[in-house]
Motif scaffolding. Structure first.
Motif, short mmCIF file in Angstrom:
data_model
loop_
_atom_site.label_atom_id
_atom_site.label_comp_id
_atom_site.label_asym_id
_atom_site.label_seq_id
_atom_site.Cartn_x
_atom_site.Cartn_y
_atom_site.Cartn_z
N GLY A 335 -2.55 -10.31 48.97
CA GLY A 335 -2.18 -11.47 48.47
C GLY A 335 -1.86 -11.34 47.17
O GLY A 335 -2.67 -12.65 46.03
N VAL A 336 -1.80 -9.85 46.74
CA VAL A 336 -0.85 -9.67 45.06
C VAL A 336 0.53 -9.58 45.17
O VAL A 336 0.19 -9.01 46.15
CB VAL A 336 -1.49 -9.28 44.32
CG1 VAL A 336 -3.96 -9.48 44.78
CG2 VAL A 336 -2.19 -7.34 45.30
N ALA A 337 0.90 -9.24 44.01
CA ALA A 337 2.02 -9.30 43.49
C ALA A 337 2.53 -7.80 43.25
O ALA A 337 1.08 -6.28 43.61
CB ALA A 337 2.60 -9.26 42.18
N PRO A 338 3.06 -6.69 44.16
CA PRO A 338 3.84 -5.18 44.29
C PRO A 338 2.85 -4.28 43.25
O PRO A 338 2.48 -3.42 43.27
CB PRO A 338 4.58 -4.49 45.09
CG PRO A 338 4.82 -6.19 45.34
CD PRO A 338 4.76 -7.34 44.51
N ASP A 339 3.12 -4.82 41.39
CA ASP A 339 2.75 -4.77 40.40
C ASP A 339 1.74 -4.71 40.31
O ASP A 339 0.62 -4.16 38.94
CB ASP A 339 3.66 -5.05 39.50
CG ASP A 339 3.42 -6.18 39.22
OD1 ASP A 339 2.45 -7.15 39.57
OD2 ASP A 339 3.79 -6.87 38.13
N LYS A 340 0.36 -5.75 40.97
CA LYS A 340 -0.56 -5.07 40.73
C LYS A 340 -1.37 -4.09 41.85
O LYS A 340 -3.11 -4.06 42.06
CB LYS A 340 -1.63 -6.46 40.99
CG LYS A 340 -1.17 -7.72 40.55
CD LYS A 340 -1.34 -7.35 38.55
CE LYS A 340 -0.80 -8.82 37.91
NZ LYS A 340 -1.24 -8.50 36.44
N VAL A 341 -0.50 -3.01 42.42
CA VAL A 341 -0.77 -2.76 43.33
C VAL A 341 -0.63 -1.17 42.80
O VAL A 341 0.83 -1.08 43.32
CB VAL A 341 -1.08 -2.23 44.99
CG1 VAL A 341 -1.01 -1.31 46.34
CG2 VAL A 341 -1.12 -3.63 45.48
N GLY A 342 -1.21 -0.38 42.88
CA GLY A 342 -1.10 1.05 42.09
C GLY A 342 -1.12 2.78 43.30
O GLY A 342 -2.15 2.90 42.98
N ILE A 343 -0.75 2.99 43.58
CA ILE A 343 -0.57 3.85 44.48
C ILE A 343 -0.55 5.30 44.45
O ILE A 343 1.14 5.23 43.83
CB ILE A 343 -0.18 3.27 45.80
CG1 ILE A 343 -0.59 2.19 46.07
CG2 ILE A 343 -0.59 4.74 46.81
CD1 ILE A 343 -2.21 2.20 46.61
N SER A 344 -0.69 6.45 44.03
CA SER A 344 -0.16 7.86 43.89
C SER A 344 -0.84 8.73 44.53
O SER A 344 -1.59 8.75 45.74
CB SER A 344 -0.31 8.15 42.39
OG SER A 344 -2.07 8.16 41.76
N ALA A 345 -0.38 10.19 44.86
CA ALA A 345 -0.97 11.12 45.39
C ALA A 345 -0.73 12.49 44.84
O ALA A 345 0.00 12.41 43.95
CB ALA A 345 0.18 11.27 46.27
N THR A 346 -1.71 13.16 45.26
CA THR A 346 -1.49 14.29 44.64
C THR A 346 -2.20 15.24 45.60
O THR A 346 -2.84 15.49 47.01
CB THR A 346 -2.81 14.79 43.70
OG1 THR A 346 -2.73 15.70 42.60
CG2 THR A 346 -4.25 14.02 43.88
N THR A 347 -1.77 16.88 45.07
CA THR A 347 -1.90 17.92 46.50
C THR A 347 -3.54 18.48 45.42
O THR A 347 -3.62 18.04 44.34
CB THR A 347 -1.48 19.73 45.92
OG1 THR A 347 -1.17 19.47 45.51
CG2 THR A 347 -0.10 18.43 47.20
N LEU A 348 -4.17 19.06 46.44
CA LEU A 348 -5.45 19.86 45.49
C LEU A 348 -5.05 21.15 45.21
O LEU A 348 -5.77 22.21 45.21
CB LEU A 348 -6.46 19.53 46.13
CG LEU A 348 -7.22 18.11 46.49
CD1 LEU A 348 -8.80 18.17 46.68
CD2 LEU A 348 -7.40 17.53 44.83
N GLU A 349 -3.91 22.10 45.04
CA GLU A 349 -3.30 23.03 44.73
C GLU A 349 -4.17 24.35 45.70
O GLU A 349 -4.52 24.99 45.87
CB GLU A 349 -3.83 23.49 43.78
CG GLU A 349 -2.80 22.40 42.01
CD GLU A 349 -1.59 22.19 42.19
OE1 GLU A 349 -0.88 23.87 42.70
OE2 GLU A 349 -1.23 21.21 41.58
N GLY A 350 -4.13 23.65 47.61
CA GLY A 350 -4.66 24.74 47.45
C GLY A 350 -6.71 24.46 48.37
O GLY A 350 -6.99 25.79 48.40
N LEU A 351 -6.84 23.66 47.72
CA LEU A 351 -8.43 23.75 46.75
C LEU A 351 -9.04 23.05 47.60
O LEU A 351 -8.23 22.40 47.97
CB LEU A 351 -8.58 23.57 45.81
CG LEU A 351 -8.11 24.51 44.66
CD1 LEU A 351 -8.31 24.25 43.28
CD2 LEU A 351 -8.90 26.45 44.99
N GLY A 352 -10.38 23.81 48.87
CA GLY A 352 -11.01 22.76 49.73
C GLY A 352 -10.68 22.60 50.91
O GLY A 352 -10.00 23.20 51.73
N PHE A 353 -11.71 21.00 50.94
CA PHE A 353 -10.60 20.65 51.99
C PHE A 353 -9.54 20.03 52.41
O PHE A 353 -9.66 20.09 53.09
CB PHE A 353 -12.46 20.14 52.14
CG PHE A 353 -11.87 18.48 53.87
CD1 PHE A 353 -12.57 18.98 55.25
CD2 PHE A 353 -11.40 17.23 53.48
CE1 PHE A 353 -12.04 17.74 56.21
CE2 PHE A 353 -11.06 16.13 53.90
CZ PHE A 353 -12.05 16.65 55.61
#
Length: 371
Positions: A335-353
């Motif tokens: 129930g908020v505007a899209p500019d109130k939702v900040g989604i980003s993605a990243t890899t862990l450069e092959g490290l860990g789980f």
């Protein structure tokens, strides 16, 4: 040493505040306005006598809010009449007259007004106007400017004998305030420094500003293992991939982290508490429906989300092109505007789980507001 009295003028109707009852009973910072105003004077430790001018039908309710030593007198049809009634029972050498709906007065202002009255006979709180003042009527508009112009506040302090005399000589006239009554009798009145936060609460928006909005911040974190023969769902959106996330529900790790962040901000535990993974009711559950339940839970406590942000940690699949869809979907659900939702993605450069492509983790933050 002078005995100091305060009169709280609380006999008005308060109609402009558009409250269910007199505005002096409206909540300000968790307490009725009149109680908040009284507390400001009592905590200053500068007063010896307390008098409240109130409407007859509201006196019992006011008595229940204030200590027994407070004198309650009946107000009149006008502020002038109400103050005159209160002055008739005043026993202090110095009297301060104050609006019952002006709860943010400080001890420093009270002290300045009192000391001025002791020295000069009067001490009226005032602040210089920040805006240009215009006198406007149907016949003429006159710019008065800003220089030398002040906004009058309360408290207004006087030597008791002098303000009583001023009221006795006022006749049946109605005045704007007590300083004007004093001026009418003695020809001058002494102004002292008030305060910009020493506002009188008059309109609904005044009470909204006075109470403000309580903002809280929460954090959430979740991880799920990637396995074959499961759908990969993030933020309620199915993402094409050869693996999906394992879990009791649909394992929407992004939505789970956001739910935990919202609950965390409201100090309402976590999703494991509300939706335990040993309850068959939640087997295969749609996490977006669980999010709706979380919003209902926090809504019952008066909270609603203002914004969320999350970082998805995944080696694969690449999520760049899916983030706008995920963002739109979550915004609609929250129930908020899209500019109130900040989604980003990243890899862990092959490290860990995560780096070994064994699972996906999400860290989320939420801001919630309580009106």
């Amino acid at each position: 040493m002078d005995k100091i009295t305060v009169i709280l003028a609380a006999a008005g109707s308060g109609e402009r505040a558009k409250q269910n009852k007199n505005k002096i009973f409206a909540e300000v910072g968790g307490a009725p306005c009149i109680k908040k105003t009284f507390d400001a004077f009592y905590s200053s430790k500068l007063l010896d006598e307390y008098i409240v001018a109130a409407r007859p039908e509201e006196q019992e309710e006011i008595k229940a809010l204030l200590p027994d030593f407070v004198k309650i007198v009946s107000g009149g049809k006008t502020r002038t009449e109400s103050v005159k009634n209160a002055l008739s029972v005043t026993t202090g050498d110095i009297v301060l007259i104050h609006d019952g709906a002006r709860p943010f007065v400080t001890a420093e202002i009270i002290k300045r007004c009192t000391e001025s009255a002791q020295k000069f006979g009067s001490g009226v709180a005032a602040i210089p106007t920040r805006d240009t003042v215009v006198k406007n009527d149907t016949a003429n508009t006159e710019y008065l400017g800003k220089s030398g112009l002040c906004l009058i506040q309360t408290p207004q302090a006087f030597k008791t004998e002098e303000i009583k005399r001023a009221y006795e000589t006022a006749g049946g006239k109605t005045f704007n305030d007590d300083g004007e009554v004093y001026l009418n009798c003695f020809g001058s009145v002494k102004l002292v420094e008030g305060g910009v936060t020493n506002v009188k609460l008059t309109y609904p928006e005044d009470f909204e500003r006075a109470n403000g909005s309580e903002r809280r911040f929460g954090t959430g974190f979740d991880c799920h293992r990637l396995v074959e023969n499961r759908k990969l769902i993030l933020g309620g959106v199915v993402i094409p991939h050869d693996k999906g996330l394992l879990g009791h529900s649909d394992a929407d790790v992004l939505t789970h982290a956001i739910m935990d962040a919202i609950l965390s901000a409201c100090a309402l535990r976590d999703i494991g508490f509300w939706f335990p993974d040993n309850d068959e009711k939640y087997k295969g559950a749609d996490s977006m429906k669980l999010l709706a339940e979380v919003l209902k839970i926090v809504g019952e406590k008066g909270f609603k989300p203002e914004s969320v942000s999350a970082v998805i940690m995944a080696e694969k699949p690449k999520l760049l092109k899916h983030i706008p869809t995920i963002t739109e979907n979550l915004a609609a659900a929250l129930g908020v505007a899209p500019d109130k939702v900040g989604i980003s993605a990243t890899t862990l450069e092959g490290l860990g789980f995560v780096g070994r492509e064994e699972g996906i983790c999400v860290h989320a933050n939420a801001v919630v507001v309580k009106e």
